[in-house]
Write an enzyme that holds these catalytic residues in place. Sequence first.
Site, mmCIF file in Angstrom:
data_model
loop_
_atom_site.group_PDB
_atom_site.id
_atom_site.type_symbol
_atom_site.label_atom_id
_atom_site.label_comp_id
_atom_site.label_asym_id
_atom_site.label_seq_id
_atom_site.Cartn_x
_atom_site.Cartn_y
_atom_site.Cartn_z
ATOM 1 C CB ILE A 124 -1.010 0.002 1.171
ATOM 2 C CG1 ILE A 124 -1.863 1.263 1.134
ATOM 3 C CG2 ILE A 124 -0.332 -0.154 2.528
ATOM 4 C CD1 ILE A 124 -3.209 1.132 1.788
ATOM 5 C CB ALA A 125 1.968 3.306 -2.565
ATOM 6 N N GLY A 132 4.260 12.461 4.558
ATOM 7 C CA GLY A 132 4.118 11.214 5.293
ATOM 8 C C GLY A 132 3.039 11.372 6.356
ATOM 9 C CB ILE A 159 6.164 1.388 -0.856
ATOM 10 C CG1 ILE A 159 5.777 2.852 -1.164
ATOM 11 C CG2 ILE A 159 4.946 0.469 -0.970
ATOM 12 C CD1 ILE A 159 4.908 3.538 -0.109
ATOM 13 C CD GLU A 247 -3.981 0.424 7.925
ATOM 14 O OE1 GLU A 247 -4.767 0.205 7.005
ATOM 15 O OE2 GLU A 247 -3.335 1.483 8.054
ATOM 16 N N GLY A 344 26.467 -6.269 26.819
ATOM 17 C CA GLY A 344 27.795 -5.690 26.630
ATOM 18 C C GLY A 344 28.129 -5.578 25.151
ATOM 19 N N GLY A 369 2.081 5.941 11.157
ATOM 20 C CA GLY A 369 1.785 7.184 11.885
ATOM 21 C C GLY A 369 2.810 7.301 13.004
ATOM 22 C CG ASN A 371 5.265 6.291 18.710
ATOM 23 O OD1 ASN A 371 4.612 5.709 17.838
ATOM 24 N ND2 ASN A 371 6.013 5.636 19.582
ATOM 25 C CD GLU A 372 7.035 12.121 17.588
ATOM 26 O OE1 GLU A 372 7.007 11.614 16.448
ATOM 27 O OE2 GLU A 372 7.761 11.670 18.500
#
Length: 387
Positions: A124-125, A132, A159, A247, A344, A369, A371-372
Amino acid sequence: MIERSLFSPEHEAFRDSFRRFCLQEIAPHHAAWEEQGYVDREVWRKAGENGFLCMSLPEAYGGAGADRRYSVAQMEELSAGGYSGIGFGLHSEIVAPYLLHYGTEAQKQRYLPRLARGEMVGAIAMSEPAAGSDLQGIKTTALLQADGSYLLNGSKTFITNGWHADLVIVVAKTNPSAGAKGTSLFLVEQGMPGFEKGQRLKKLGLKAQDTSELFFNNVRVPADNLLGGEAQLNQGFIGLMEQLPWERLQIAIGAVAAAQAAIGWTLDYVQQRQVFGQSVAAFQNTRYTLAELQTEVQVARVFVDKCVELLEAGQLDTATASMAKYWCSDLQCKVMDECVQLHGGYGYMWEYPITRAYADARVQRIYGGTNEIMKEVIARSMGLSGR
Ligand SMILES: Cc1cc2nc3c(=O)[nH]c(=O)nc-3n(C[C@H](O)[C@H](O)[C@H](O)COP(=O)(O)OP(=O)(O)OC[C@H]3O[C@@H](n4cnc5c(N)ncnc54)[C@H](O)[C@@H]3O)c2cc1C
């Protein structure tokens, strides 16, 4: 630990059989696929043959009519195994549902069985180089021509499954002056003149995932390939919004499974690694760190399982799904970082699964999407607006 009540014995039996498939068909090849930058096409066909694609589609369209908990189990197995090149989730539970929910009967018949068999790979584009988060700002256009076809022009980037894709759902403006209300979805097939794929993008993680740029130069898309036909013209944004909760929840599901697996690898590592004559596990810092991480992952899992129940009941709202996406992906990144630290220097070596998992985790806070944007959605649901 709180016992999970989400899965029946049938779901667990399915999980076991998919885990065997992963061990046989994915695990031996994944490192090589990371080197080449894409998974072999064969794995798609084998997954289709074994009924591991599009399971939640009705049988009439090649699926198994399964509830989405089977898909949840599959996503968990892929994330826990670190098989991040495999794009089955996007194909089966994002692309196929668009066709199922909005496609015409002819479109469903034409594409869904082929997606379920793994003959076609779906993508899906939406995202473009300059749009964005702000999807309303996309520049790709599909303008109606005198013969009833649409002339598609524009470019898409980042994509997932893009390089393998045979079928791409392309988001385009059909009425550029109408903003979101002038957006439609198109079914663009590999081989349509003017549709070209760019480079597979070199990424921080998800090394075996064939994330690509896509270009559309005067692609003549027949009217039959407008998703949902005339009835869905200019309705594309509504569809995009309706599909978002599921989604976003998928990202949270993967986040929790990956974080739990990372704790498991780290537990093993700190018990066998000797430093100053004792195991790393014996340090109070190690024990407290792992105790804290396990607590948070347990809290996340209970929340995500509840979200899956809500989804199945048709009650998962966008704000709650956004909470799950943002909080679980932040937690995933925190868990990976702490677990790398407990390994380590070995935690920085690509051959260690924790290193790959650390690299793979970062994008979870960005795609689907950012996180903001999730916090914007949540704040808006609380009646808070920045305007
Ligand atoms: C590996 C990968 C796979 C992807 N797969 C797909 C795919 O299959 N299909 C697809 O269409 N896209 C895909 N994407 C694109 C992805 O969804 C976008 O990258 C994402 O939505 C962010 O858009 P952007 O990159 O343009 O960042 P921008 O929108 O430019 O954001 C830049 C920064 O600004 C912040 N920001 C933006 N708007 C706001 C705001 N209103 N308030 C506060 N902060 C804000 C963002 O949070 C971010 O920190 C993928 C991306 C990656 C990296």
